[in-house]
Design an enzyme around this catalytic site. Structure first.
Site, PDB file in Angstrom:
ATOM      1  N   GLY A  12       0.819  -1.198   0.000  1.00 52.22           N
ATOM      2  CA  GLY A  12       0.000   0.000   0.000  1.00 52.22           C
ATOM      3  C   GLY A  12       0.856   1.253   0.000  1.00 52.22           C
ATOM      4  O   GLY A  12       2.086   1.183   0.052  1.00 52.22           O
ATOM      5  N   ASP A  13       0.211   2.404  -0.092  1.00 48.66           N
ATOM      6  CA  ASP A  13       0.899   3.702  -0.085  1.00 48.66           C
ATOM      7  C   ASP A  13       1.876   3.849  -1.248  1.00 48.66           C
ATOM      8  O   ASP A  13       2.888   4.537  -1.133  1.00 48.66           O
ATOM      9  CB  ASP A  13       1.641   3.923   1.249  1.00 48.66           C
ATOM     10  CG  ASP A  13       0.766   3.655   2.454  1.00 48.66           C
ATOM     11  OD1 ASP A  13      -0.336   4.219   2.502  1.00 48.66           O
ATOM     12  OD2 ASP A  13       1.166   2.878   3.334  1.00 48.66           O
ATOM     13  N   ALA A  39      -7.948   3.064   4.122  1.00 46.71           N
ATOM     14  CA  ALA A  39      -6.796   3.407   3.289  1.00 46.71           C
ATOM     15  C   ALA A  39      -7.083   4.718   2.584  1.00 46.71           C
ATOM     16  O   ALA A  39      -7.981   4.799   1.755  1.00 46.71           O
ATOM     17  CB  ALA A  39      -6.531   2.299   2.268  1.00 46.71           C
ATOM     18  N   HIS A  41      -6.030   8.412   0.471  1.00 50.32           N
ATOM     19  CA  HIS A  41      -5.099   8.979  -0.487  1.00 50.32           C
ATOM     20  C   HIS A  41      -5.448  10.443  -0.698  1.00 50.32           C
ATOM     21  O   HIS A  41      -6.567  10.883  -0.435  1.00 50.32           O
ATOM     22  CB  HIS A  41      -5.093   8.215  -1.812  1.00 50.32           C
ATOM     23  CG  HIS A  41      -6.437   8.043  -2.431  1.00 50.32           C
ATOM     24  ND1 HIS A  41      -7.211   6.927  -2.223  1.00 50.32           N
ATOM     25  CD2 HIS A  41      -7.154   8.842  -3.250  1.00 50.32           C
ATOM     26  CE1 HIS A  41      -8.340   7.050  -2.888  1.00 50.32           C
ATOM     27  NE2 HIS A  41      -8.334   8.192  -3.519  1.00 50.32           N
ATOM     28  N   THR A 303      -4.331   7.684   9.182  1.00 50.47           N
ATOM     29  CA  THR A 303      -3.950   7.541  10.589  1.00 50.47           C
ATOM     30  C   THR A 303      -2.832   8.475  11.026  1.00 50.47           C
ATOM     31  O   THR A 303      -2.641   8.683  12.220  1.00 50.47           O
ATOM     32  CB  THR A 303      -3.470   6.103  10.860  1.00 50.47           C
ATOM     33  OG1 THR A 303      -2.296   5.847  10.055  1.00 50.47           O
ATOM     34  CG2 THR A 303      -4.550   5.087  10.500  1.00 50.47           C
ATOM     35  N   GLY A 304      -2.063   9.017  10.069  1.00 47.27           N
ATOM     36  CA  GLY A 304      -0.904   9.829  10.424  1.00 47.27           C
ATOM     37  C   GLY A 304       0.271   9.009  10.910  1.00 47.27           C
ATOM     38  O   GLY A 304       1.287   9.544  11.343  1.00 47.27           O
TER      39      GLY A 304
END
Length: 432
Positions: A12-13, A39, A41, A303-304
Site C-alpha cells: 500500500g501507499d 486506506a 489517499h 492515521t498519520g
C-alpha cells in the site's frame, strides 16, 4: 479501448491516488471494489488537496461517475462526513456522480468497538496486527458469517429489526466474553435509521449499472485500496487486511466479469514502505531509512502513522506481478531517491542457508529471510518534475531498466512528483 484496474503491488501507499486521478480524467466511471475507509489517499487538483478514504477518486472530477462496489464495507457515518468535507471544498456529490452497491456491507459502531477491543487485547499479548481500528475486519467477518446489515436493508425498516437481532446475538455474546457491556437493539436501530435518508439516494444495482455502461462503451477504471502484500490470501498473513486486494477482486467486488477487466496496472514505489506490524525484509532502520521517510513524506493519510521504509524489493513485486496478472507498472516516487550515492535492490533471499527467489508464505520463514541485494550507482541530479526520458539522469534510467528486468514487467508510467502532470507516459493503459 480497454478498462483499467489499478492495484498496489507492495504494502500500500504506492501512490495510487495520483495515478488514479491521472487516469480518471480519461475514464467515464471510477469503481472502488474492496476495503473501506481504512486506506486514504490525497489528490492534488489545481493546487487544491482532497483527502479521500472511502469515496472513489472520480467523485472530485465533474462529469465522472464514482461507484462503490459490493466488495467495499461502508461506514455510513464516515461516508456522510467525507461527502460533507468535499462539499465544503466546493465538490457537489449527488446520485448523478456517486452510486453505492445496494448489496455492500455496512460498518456499524459495534464493529469499530470490537476492532479496538481486540487490538488492545492483542497489544498486551504481543500479537497486535496494527489495524486502523475502523471496524473493517469485523464487518467483513459479519459479511462472511451471513449476518451483515447491507445498504439495501436501510430501505426496509420492517425486516431490519430482525436482522439487527441476528447481528446482536453474535456481537453481544462476544462482548459478554470480553467483559464489556452489551449493545441494545434500539441503539443499533437508531444508528441505522439516522443515516438511512442520507445513504439510500445513492444506492443502485451496481453490477447491472456497470454492465449497461460496459455495453455502451464507457471507460471504466477500477481503483484498488491498499496493496497486494496486504491481501488476505496472498499477503504477509496474519499482518494483512481483511479483504482480497489483488486484481481479481475487481471482478468479484463490482459484479463485472473477469473478461471485462482489461489492463492491469500495478502501482509500484521506487523503494518500499510498510505501515504497522509484519515482516519487511528490506527495512532500513538507519539514516537512509530516515532519509526516505522524510523526503517521501511517509506518513499515513488516514492515521498519520509513520511508515517503515526500505530498499526496493524486486522479489516481492515479482510475486505481485504474478498474483495480479499485471500488464505494466506505474513506477512512483523515483525523485525520492535523488541524491543517494548508491541504491540497493533486493533480488531474492537467503533462508536457512538456501537461496530462494520469493517470500515464503510461512510467518516463521518470513521472519528468518535475509535479503540478497544488488547495488547500483545513484544520481545527484534532480528528477523532480521530469516529463520525458530526456529529463532523467542516465543512472535514473538505468535504475528503471533494472527494475523492469528484475520484476518481469514493463514501466507504463513513471511518476516524478506528487503533481499529476509530472508523469512520463510510456504506454497508455486505456489504449492498450
Amino acid at each position: 479501448m480497454t478498462n483499467v484496474v489499478v492495484v498496489g503491488s507492495q504494502w500500500g501507499d504506492e501512490g495510487k491516488g495520483k495515478i488514479v486521478d491521472w487516469l480518471s480524467e480519461r475514464a467515464d466511471i471510477v469503481v472502488r471494489y474492496q476495503g473501506g475507509h481504512n486506506a486514504g489517499h490525497t489528490l492534488v487538483i489545481d493546487g487544491t488537496s482532497y483527502k479521500l478514504s472511502l469515496l472513489p477518486s472520480g467523485v472530485v472530477r465533474p462529469g465522472k461517475m464514482a461507484v462503490i462496489g459490493n466488495g467495499v464495507v461502508v461506514d455510513p457515518h464516515a461516508l456522510i462526513a467525507e461527502i460533507g468535507r468535499l462539499e465544503a471544498q466546493g465538490v457537489t456529490v449527488t446520485p448523478d456522480n456517486l452510486r453505492i452497491a445496494d448489496n455492500a456491507t455496512l460498518i456499524l459502531s459495534l464493529h469499530r468497538e470490537l476492532d479496538a477491543m481486540r487490538e488492545d487485547a492483542a497489544s498486551n499479548s504481543g500479537t497486535k496486527i496494527g489495524t486502523t481500528r475502523r471496524g473493517i475486519g469485523p464487518a467483513y467477518e459479519d459479511k462472511v458469517g451471513r449476518r451483515a446489515i447491507r445498504v439495501m436493508d436501510l430501505a426496509d425498516l420492517d425486516s431490519l429489526s430482525g436482522k439487527v437481532d441476528r447481528i446482536l446475538t453474535h456481537h453481544n455474546a462476544l462482548r459478554r466474553g470480553l467483559g464489556v457491556a452489551e449493545v441494545s437493539h434500539q441503539a443499533i436501530m437508531d444508528e441505522l435509521t439516522s443515516v438511512a435518508d442520507r445513504v439510500l439516494p445513492f444506492r443502485d444495482t451496481v453490477w447491472l449499472f456497470l454492465d449497461k455502461e460496459r455495453r455502451k462503451g464507457s471507460r471504466i477504471l477500477f481503483e484498488g485500496a491498499q496493496g497486494t502484500l496486504l491481501d488476505i490470501d496472498h499477503g504477509t498473513y496474519p499482518f494483512v487486511t481483511s479483504s482480497n486486494t489483488v486484481a481479481g477482486q475487481a471482478a468479484a467486488g463490482s459484479g463485472m466479469g473477469p473478461g471485462s477487466l482489461g489492463y492491469i496496472l500495478g502501482i509500484t514505489k521506487a523503494y518500499t514502505t510498510r505501515v504497522g506490524e509484519g515482516p519487511f525484509p528490506t527495512e532500513l532502520k538507519d539514516a537512509i531509512g530516515e532519509f526516505l521517510g522524510e523526503k517521501g513524506h511517509e506518513f499515513g493519510v488516514v492515521t498519520g502513522r509513520k511508515r517503515r521504509c526500505g530498499w526496493f524489493d524486486a522479489a516481492l513485486v515479482r510475486q505481485s506481478i504474478a498474483t495480479n496478472g499485471i500488464t505494466g507498472i506505474a513506477l512512483t516516487k523515483l525523485d525520492v531517491l535523488d541524491g543517494l550515492e548508491e541504491l540497493k535492490i533486493c533480488v531474492g533471499y537467503m533462508l536457512d542457508g538456501e537461496q530462494i527467489d520469493h517470500l515464503p508464505a510461512s510467518q516463521g520463514a518470513q521472519a528468518r529471510v535475509e535479503p540478497i541485494y544488488i547495488t547500483l550507482e545513484g544520481w545527484k541530479e534532480s528528477t523532480v518534475g521530469a516529463r520525458s526520458w530526456a529529463d532523467l539522469p542516465a543512472q535514473a534510467i538505468k535504475y528503471v531498466r533494472q527494475v523492469e528486468e528484475l520484476i518481469g514487467a514493463p514501466v507504463a508510467l513513471l511518476s516524478t512528483s506528487p503533481e499529476r502532470d509530472d508523469t512520463i507516459l510510456v504506454t497508455d493503459p486505456f489504449e492498450d
